[in-house]
Scaffold this active site. Sequence first.
Site, mmCIF file in Angstrom:
data_model
loop_
_atom_site.group_PDB
_atom_site.id
_atom_site.type_symbol
_atom_site.label_atom_id
_atom_site.label_comp_id
_atom_site.label_asym_id
_atom_site.label_seq_id
_atom_site.Cartn_x
_atom_site.Cartn_y
_atom_site.Cartn_z
ATOM 1 N N ASP A 1 0.863 -1.177 0.000
ATOM 2 C CA ASP A 1 0.000 0.000 0.000
ATOM 3 C C ASP A 1 0.904 1.232 0.000
ATOM 4 O OD1 ASP A 1 -2.356 1.457 -0.041
ATOM 5 O OD2 ASP A 1 -2.583 1.444 2.138
ATOM 6 N N GLU B 1 0.890 5.672 0.913
ATOM 7 C CA GLU B 1 0.219 6.890 1.380
ATOM 8 C C GLU B 1 0.898 8.058 0.682
ATOM 9 O OE1 GLU B 1 -2.370 6.463 3.023
ATOM 10 O OE2 GLU B 1 -2.110 4.495 3.953
ATOM 11 N N ASP C 1 -2.316 3.945 -6.450
ATOM 12 C CA ASP C 1 -1.033 3.381 -6.026
ATOM 13 C C ASP C 1 -0.165 3.052 -7.243
ATOM 14 O OD1 ASP C 1 -1.528 3.112 -3.065
ATOM 15 O OD2 ASP C 1 -3.145 1.853 -3.790
ATOM 16 N N TYR D 1 -2.597 3.206 11.789
ATOM 17 C CA TYR D 1 -3.575 3.255 10.703
ATOM 18 C C TYR D 1 -2.949 2.735 9.414
ATOM 19 C CZ TYR D 1 -6.015 5.462 6.764
ATOM 20 O OH TYR D 1 -6.646 5.689 5.566
ATOM 21 N N ASP E 1 -3.534 -1.243 7.139
ATOM 22 C CA ASP E 1 -3.947 -1.373 5.740
ATOM 23 C C ASP E 1 -3.302 -2.561 5.048
ATOM 24 O OD1 ASP E 1 -5.719 0.683 5.775
ATOM 25 O OD2 ASP E 1 -4.451 2.132 4.738
#
Length: 386
Positions: free
Chosen positions: A38, A40, A95, A161, A165
């Site tokens: 993942d 961010e 992504d 957090y 994920d």
Amino acid sequence: MISSLCQVRSPDYVWINNDEALRTACRKACEKSVVALDTEFIRTRTFNPKLGLIQLYDGEQLSLIDPLPINDWAAFTALLADNGVLKVLHSCSEDLDVFRCYFRQLPEPMLDTQIMADFLGFPPASGFAKLVAHYFDLQLDKGASRTDWLARPLSEQQLHYAAADVLYLLPLYHNMAQPLSQSEWQGAVTEECEFLLRRAAKVADSDTAYLKIGNAWRLQGVQLLALKLLAKWRFNMAVERDLALNFVVKEQTLFQAAERLPKHTAELLDLGFHPNEIRRHGKKVLQLVAQAQKADPAQYPEPIEQIAALPGYKNVLKSLQQRLSAVFPAEIAKENLAGRKLLHQLIKWAWTEESERHNLPLPRLLQGWRKPYGEQLLAVFDQVKS
């Protein structure tokens, strides 16, 4: 494994902020058959995403990778390209854009759990938190979703957090993979994920930027050429300065300039240009408009066909949607086979003369796993003719 996992509230993770630690984490990940990934990032005022964090979970080690101090990405790029390691992501389109932009390498092979869910009877585009709640009876804390991921230090809440994920993404994949492998849709999921990869690999072309301007189809001739020149300039300026397109010049005012063909700076204000836009770019806009007006008509772009405005389009679209409901299995949402965009593509292809179809891409409804259903939809056009 899952029951104990559901009790986890503070995931254990390794903070990766140097080249050697990254190499070690990637070497371990390359020993696995499947990993969860993942990212961010922030993308508000910029053309390109700004990467703030990468999450990697190989089933044993969960790594939170800080991209800001890292210089050598060779090991991570090699992991992305390793055909022996399946990369699992969720709702991965953005992504993939990050990976292409930063590493010039997409994660291959790749499976998207959102697409897997689409073919396991879940509502279209099911969110990650909903899938986690369904499989693990766990409510994820989404309170840090609006984090500034470029800020440092990140709080423990933000890091937990981010870690969650991928911590739940890997077992989510395993829970979905078995029923999917026993269904008829495994190949369809693979095709859909491969399509996402092909689409992400395409680099945007400044010459066709005008085709993405709303209502561009309303313009023809010199106006459409003006829009093409203006959109190409805005695109190149956005890339050069790494600005979101609308932070160069707003789309609507760009369209207005192409439609009205202003000759003086004062006219730009009447068209809705902000004074700052006029100060920075007014002369260039007028220059490009003048260039279009002086051009030979042979340089004008082909008119953009607005097939949805043609007589009979709405009736054909409605008939296709009805036929779709009849031919597609009820347990799968028909949007997963053919949303409005794909039906529009099929109509455009079917309404094009056979001698001209070689200029169009074959509709996705007539390719791969969709083909048997798409061929049944073609009967609608025969019925309309009769």
